[in-house]
Each structure stands twice: as C-alpha cells, then as structure tokens.
Design an enzyme around this catalytic site. Structure first.
Site, short mmCIF file in Angstrom:
data_model
loop_
_atom_site.label_atom_id
_atom_site.label_comp_id
_atom_site.label_asym_id
_atom_site.label_seq_id
_atom_site.Cartn_x
_atom_site.Cartn_y
_atom_site.Cartn_z
N ASP A 73 0.74 -1.55 -0.20
CA ASP A 73 0.06 0.46 -0.24
C ASP A 73 0.72 1.38 0.00
O ASP A 73 1.93 1.56 0.45
CB ASP A 73 -0.81 0.04 0.99
CG ASP A 73 -2.24 1.27 1.11
OD1 ASP A 73 -2.28 1.33 0.12
OD2 ASP A 73 -2.73 0.82 2.09
N HIS A 123 2.52 3.92 -9.49
CA HIS A 123 1.72 2.19 -9.22
C HIS A 123 3.30 1.36 -10.12
O HIS A 123 4.47 0.30 -9.51
CB HIS A 123 0.80 1.83 -10.02
CG HIS A 123 -0.38 2.39 -9.80
ND1 HIS A 123 -0.24 1.81 -8.76
CD2 HIS A 123 -1.23 3.14 -9.72
CE1 HIS A 123 -1.25 2.38 -7.69
NE2 HIS A 123 -1.59 3.10 -8.61
N LEU A 140 10.21 -20.88 -4.48
CA LEU A 140 9.42 -19.62 -4.06
C LEU A 140 7.80 -19.98 -4.17
O LEU A 140 7.66 -20.13 -5.42
CB LEU A 140 10.07 -18.29 -4.04
CG LEU A 140 8.87 -17.22 -3.69
CD1 LEU A 140 8.94 -16.92 -2.32
CD2 LEU A 140 9.30 -16.13 -4.31
#
Ligand code: IPE
Ligand code: IPE
Ligand code: MG
Length: 262
Positions: free
Chosen positions: A36, A53, A147
């Site tokens: 965020d 962004h 991962l």
C-alpha cells in the site's frame, strides 16, 4: 506448526542450502504483503499516481528477489482488491496494463528462477487476455519447487470464504458430503490458498493498520507488521526489518508456551 529456524552462524544450515544473508531467528514460511502507498508516494514526489504504481512493480521485483534469497517458501502479494474496481476507470486501466506488462516481462525469468506462480481471487471478469495470461503463468510454473509466489488479483477475503462455503454447500446438496464433515480444515482446503503453508507473517506498508479484506481466515494466527514506508520505497532492508520483528515475537497459538522457540 513447523517454524523454520535459521541462524547465520549455523554451518549445517548453510550447507543445507539456507541463504547466508537471511536474518537470524525463527523465519516465517509464508509471508503476505499488503502493498500500500503507491498513490501517496507519487503525490509526495509531485508525480501522477500511475508513476507510483509503476515504481511499485519495481518494489515487487526487489521483494521477490529478497524472498528467494531469504529462503521463504511462499510470498503472497495483494495486487488488486475486489474493492479496487471502484477507483476511477483510468487508474484501473493503468493497473491492468501494469499487470500485463509484469507477466510479459517477468514470467520467463520467474520460471527460470524456479518460482511457482499461484493466482488468488476471481481473476478478471471481462478481460480474456488477462485471464489467459494468469492461467499461463500458473501452468508454466506448476512444476517449480522454489518460492511460491501467490498473486492476489481481484481478491477479497469475504468473497473467497463465501465461494468456499458455496462449493461445500454444493457437495452437501449433491449428497457427497454431510454437514458434520464441514470442518475448519475442510473449509481451509476449499479456499484459494489451499496447499500453501500457514500464513506466518502479514506485512502492510504505508502506515495503515487494517486488513482491507485480505486473508481474513488465513491471518488467524499470523503476526502482523505495519511498516511506515510507502510501497515504492520498500526494499530488502525493510523486508529484513519485518523479519526481525517477526523473529522477536512470541507466538503462543492460544497455549502457554511458544512453539518453535524452544
Ligand atoms: C496500493 O497503493 C496499490 C493498489 C491498491 C492497487 P494505493 O494506490 O492504494 O496507494 P495509496 O493508498 O492511495 O497511497
Ligand atoms: C489494499 O489497499 C489493496 C491493495 C494493496 C491491492 P487499498 O488502498 O485498496 O486499501 P484501503 O482502501 O486503504 O483500505
Ligand atoms: Mg491504498
């Protein structure tokens, strides 16, 4: 619950393939991040929100690299919530464009690095191209053993739980399941996160201290860390700080002692 222990001074663990650079102490197996603060980062730099962004995607790349280096099993990132559709159309379009660009540019590289991609959430309701790209990412990397990168896209936790309940209700209606067989374990097995390790650590950047409909079920016993950094500025050092905070927490899971810390 199994908590991986890691101590940089332990040669045996380093030989066992553990990274030499990870912080000491108990390590989380599964870390989730509410990324965020992109908009506020852009505004504070006098830039359009899009730039925040765009820089946020770079932070995602850094974070994936650090998670691999730290030997974390699963990293879940909140990329777009089911509530984010209420943003102006232009911003939504920009976010969709960045998602496509990320998959186009990074999927092969993730595959090469043995990353397994999982998608959480409902996907795009209209954009067939995005749907195909998300499916391709999962299929291409399904056999990878490094991962696990779970991308929550058009994801809302209440919706996820309702979908799981609906799927189980259908089984009951069809006579394949009795209501008594609906246990927490079975419900967890019907969530988008089924098969992922239990969530140990949930990080939110930007200073906000709320879950915003993210992993409500899975966060039951997760440690929550709220960091005063805007997502585009998140880096390995911030990640390490969160891991350090996690390592210092005493997890009791309702009991009187702290499993994994003995
Ligand atoms: C997070 O940054 C990215 C998404 C929610 C898609 P924000 O866009 O929420 O940034 P702020 O919270 O407005 O600063
Ligand atoms: C949560 O952030 C969603 C993502 C990070 C993708 P928001 O910025 O949408 O959350 P609120 O609106 O501040 O709760
Ligand atoms: Mg926000």
């Amino acid at each position: 619950m199994k908590i991986a222990k890691f101590d940089v001074s332990d040669d045996a663990q380093i030989e066992a393939g553990r990274p030499a650079a990870a912080p000491g102490g108990p390590m989380p197996r599964h870390v989730a991040i509410i990324m965020d603060g992109n908009g506020r980062w852009a505004t504070s730099h006098g830039l359009p929100r899009f730039e925040g962004h765009r820089r946020g995607v770079e932070a995602v790349r850094r974070t994936i690299a650090a998670a691999i280096e730290f030997g974390i099993e699963a990293l879940t990132v909140f990329s777009f919530s089911s509530e984010n559709w209420t943003r102006p159309e232009g911003e939504v379009d920009e976010l969709m464009g960045l998602l496509k660009l990320f998959i186009r540019r990074d999927l092969q590289d993730l595959h090469t690095r043995n990353v397994r991609v999982r998608i959480l959430g409902e996907g795009h309701p209209r954009d067939g191209e995005i749907q195909a790209m998300l499916r391709e990412a999962e299929i291409l990397t399904a056999g990878n053993t490094g991962l696990t990168l779970a991308v929550a896209f058009n994801y809302g936790s209440q919706n996820e739980i309702a979908r799981a309940a609906r799927a189980l209700a259908r089984e009951v209606a069809a006579g394949r399941l009795s209501p008594e067989e609906i246990t927490p374990e079975r419900l967890a097995g019907s969530l988008d996160t089924q098969g992922l390790p239990p969530l140990d650590l949930l990080i939110r950047t930007s200073g906000e201290q709320r879950l915003s409909n993210f992993l409500l079920w899975q966060a039951a016993y997760a440690e929550l860390v709220f960091l005063p950094v805007l997502w585009p500025d998140f880096d390995r050092a911030w990640f390490e700080q969160a891991l350090k905070e996690f390592a210092g927490r005493e997890r009791r899971f309702g009991g009187l002692d702290a499993p994994g810390r003995s």
